[in-house]
Design a protein around this motif. Structure first.
Motif, PDB file in Angstrom:
ATOM      1  N   VAL A  75      33.811  43.897  59.461  1.00 12.11           N
ATOM      2  CA  VAL A  75      34.658  44.893  60.119  1.00 12.11           C
ATOM      3  C   VAL A  75      35.377  44.192  61.261  1.00 12.11           C
ATOM      4  O   VAL A  75      34.736  43.652  62.176  1.00 12.11           O
ATOM      5  N   LEU A  76      36.697  44.166  61.229  1.00 13.44           N
ATOM      6  CA  LEU A  76      37.519  43.511  62.248  1.00 13.44           C
ATOM      7  C   LEU A  76      38.000  44.555  63.248  1.00 13.44           C
ATOM      8  O   LEU A  76      38.557  45.589  62.858  1.00 13.44           O
ATOM      9  N   ASP A  77      37.792  44.285  64.527  1.00 10.84           N
ATOM     10  CA  ASP A  77      37.990  45.255  65.596  1.00 10.84           C
ATOM     11  C   ASP A  77      39.366  45.068  66.236  1.00 10.84           C
ATOM     12  O   ASP A  77      39.594  44.115  66.984  1.00 10.84           O
ATOM     13  N   GLU A  78      40.269  45.981  65.943  1.00 13.94           N
ATOM     14  CA  GLU A  78      41.641  45.877  66.424  1.00 13.94           C
ATOM     15  C   GLU A  78      41.723  45.906  67.948  1.00 13.94           C
ATOM     16  O   GLU A  78      42.455  45.115  68.565  1.00 13.94           O
ATOM     17  N   ALA A  79      40.965  46.771  68.586  1.00 20.72           N
ATOM     18  CA  ALA A  79      41.022  46.882  70.044  1.00 20.72           C
ATOM     19  C   ALA A  79      40.532  45.605  70.714  1.00 20.72           C
ATOM     20  O   ALA A  79      41.097  45.161  71.723  1.00 20.72           O
ATOM     21  N   ALA A 115      33.142  42.817  51.517  1.00 17.93           N
ATOM     22  CA  ALA A 115      34.410  43.509  51.715  1.00 17.93           C
ATOM     23  C   ALA A 115      34.865  43.322  53.161  1.00 17.93           C
ATOM     24  O   ALA A 115      34.070  42.994  54.050  1.00 17.93           O
ATOM     25  N   ILE A 116      36.165  43.527  53.388  1.00 20.09           N
ATOM     26  CA  ILE A 116      36.732  43.383  54.732  1.00 20.09           C
ATOM     27  C   ILE A 116      37.411  44.700  55.114  1.00 20.09           C
ATOM     28  O   ILE A 116      38.268  45.208  54.368  1.00 20.09           O
ATOM     29  N   TYR A 117      37.023  45.236  56.264  1.00 19.62           N
ATOM     30  CA  TYR A 117      37.616  46.457  56.791  1.00 19.62           C
ATOM     31  C   TYR A 117      38.201  46.172  58.174  1.00 19.62           C
ATOM     32  O   TYR A 117      37.794  45.226  58.856  1.00 19.62           O
ATOM     33  N   GLU A 165      39.742  51.097  57.960  1.00 27.20           N
ATOM     34  CA  GLU A 165      40.734  50.856  56.910  1.00 27.20           C
ATOM     35  C   GLU A 165      40.283  49.707  56.004  1.00 27.20           C
ATOM     36  O   GLU A 165      40.072  48.590  56.477  1.00 27.20           O
ATOM     37  N   PRO A 166      40.123  49.964  54.710  1.00 26.32           N
ATOM     38  CA  PRO A 166      39.754  48.866  53.812  1.00 26.32           C
ATOM     39  C   PRO A 166      40.913  47.894  53.644  1.00 26.32           C
ATOM     40  O   PRO A 166      42.047  48.298  53.372  1.00 26.32           O
TER      41      PRO A 166
END
Length: 407
Positions: free
Chosen positions: A30-34, A380-382, A391-392
């Motif tokens: 899970v990649l954290d946009e913030a 998987a990457i979200y 978001e997937p």
């Protein structure tokens, strides 16, 4: 163990990941946009304050779906070869593309000229072989230096200044091979000697660069300090970095580049995993996870280091002991590799099959280094968007494993 960083789960803003990520398939990144944006803001402020130019080293983080988050804060990308150069050109359009490779392939160099605007060579021999063509194509040319100044204490595998290193040109090699014609091809010089270090190591390295190459630096237009700067880590000595940048600008009249990878995506990702089985061997309790150190977080074994784990504490790193009452488990992957062990951790309650675990600081050197050893599925990457939505971005299956190996 890598130095402590900004709390690796700060991006969750107090939300319990066991609820937030409960519906995700595991293992899953899970990649954290913030968190990415916060890192970008720190790097942008450094660039504004000093006039330096900051690049994303894609070898650490190449999840291009998140490049639009970082792009407003950066001057461009750094690549280690053709594919990363193309990725930077395509996914950060209009930005600078720098490339360094220990040795370029003749059959790829024409394509590299299509995508990169700054090309750094590892040796005078490579500069002589490819430099004239790059100059005719209007590229800015550089040479990587080896200042022979080792600052690595525990990460020898990442020390480009180790005796016998293939990376960079020593002063002895420079004196033996550099001709006036080759020198006239150069616009800049590059060094990269750090690995997850503070700016005191940079200051020491810069002194070595000045001592060995200070006579030629005034002829250059730019100087690239490379990567390995832990700029976005709390406690990092930013003022010392600023002094190093300003020294180079004032003393040699160069534009300074930095190309951090880790600092761009530090603490900006997670790896969610579930417990598959719990067993005991003597006094050691073991939890077998669906995530593998060897396959999904290979730096855990290569550096090595202990990744942070939400709601748990390291139990055996550097003599650390969990607080009384902790339930201690050795977390391990499902592969046949006996050393596929993440480490020992203390928990507030016993682990059970199906429990969700969340590792932190998993945006860097994970998705770009993972593998399918033992036929392990790729996670998987979200993306965790700033509004809280998941978001997937990419899922993987059997065909991804199979088609890597043949047709």
């Amino acid at each position: 163990m890598r130095p402590d960083a900004r709390p690796p789960f700060a991006g969750l803003a107090g939300r319990d990941p066991r609820a937030l990520f409960s519906a995700l398939p595991t293992p899953c990144y899970v990649l954290d946009e913030a968190a990415l944006r916060k890192n970008g803001e720190i790097l942008r402020d450094l660039a504004k304050r000093t006039g330096c130019r900051v690049l994303l080293a894609q070898k650490a983080f190449s999840n291009f779906n998140l490049y639009p988050v970082l792009a407003p804060y950066l001057a461009g990308t750094e690549a280690s070869g053709l594919f990363e150069a193309r990725l930077g050109a395509e996914e950060m359009p209009g930005k600078e593309v720098h490339v360094f490779c220990a040795a370029y392939r003749e059959e790829e160099f024409a394509d590299i000229l299509r995508y990169a605007d700054h090309i750094v060579f590892n040796s005078p021999r490579q500069l002589a072989k490819f430099g004239p063509a790059a100059r005719r194509a209007g590229k800015s040319l550089g040479l990587r230096l080896n200042p022979e100044c080792s600052t690595q204490g525990t990460h020898e595998i990442y020390d480009p200044c180790a005796p016998g290193s293939r990376l960079g040109t020593t002063r002895a090699q420079w004196d033996a091979q550099m001709t006036p014609e080759l020198l006239n091809l150069l616009d800049g010089l590059h060094f990269h000697t750090l690995c997850e270090q503070d700016s005191d190591a940079l200051e020491q390295t810069l002194e070595a660069v000045a001592a060995r190459f200070g006579d030629v630096l005034p002829r250059m237009q730019w100087l690239n300090f490379g990567g390995g700067h832990h700029i976005t880590r709390p406690g990092y000595d930013l003022e010392r970095l600023v002094r190093c940048i300003r020294r180079a600008q004032a003393e040699w009249g160069v534009t300074v580049y930095l190309e951090p990878g880790e600092a761009c995506a530090l603490n900006a990702g997670y790896l969610a995993s579930r417990v598959l089985d719990v067993l005991q061997n003597g006094e050691t309790r073991i939890a077998v996870l669906d995530a593998s150190a060897a396959c999904h977080m290979p730096d855990v074994l290569e550096m090595p280091y202990r990744p942070p784990l939400y709601g748990a504490e390291a139990a055996d790193d550097a003599g650390a002991e969990p607080r009384p009452g902790c339930e201690v488990y050795r977390l391990a992957g499902p592969t046949c590799l006996a050393g596929d062990v993440i480490g020992d951790y203390g928990f507030d309650a016993p682990l059970a099959e199906g429990d969700l675990l969340l590792f932190g600081d998993m945006a860097i050197y994970t998705t770009c280094k993972n593998n399918t050893f033992n036929g392990m599925p790729l996670p998987a990457i979200y993306a965790l968007r700033e509004g809280g939505a998941l978001e997937p971005l990419r899922t993987f299956g059997y065909e991804d494993f199979k088609t890597r190996l043949g047709t």
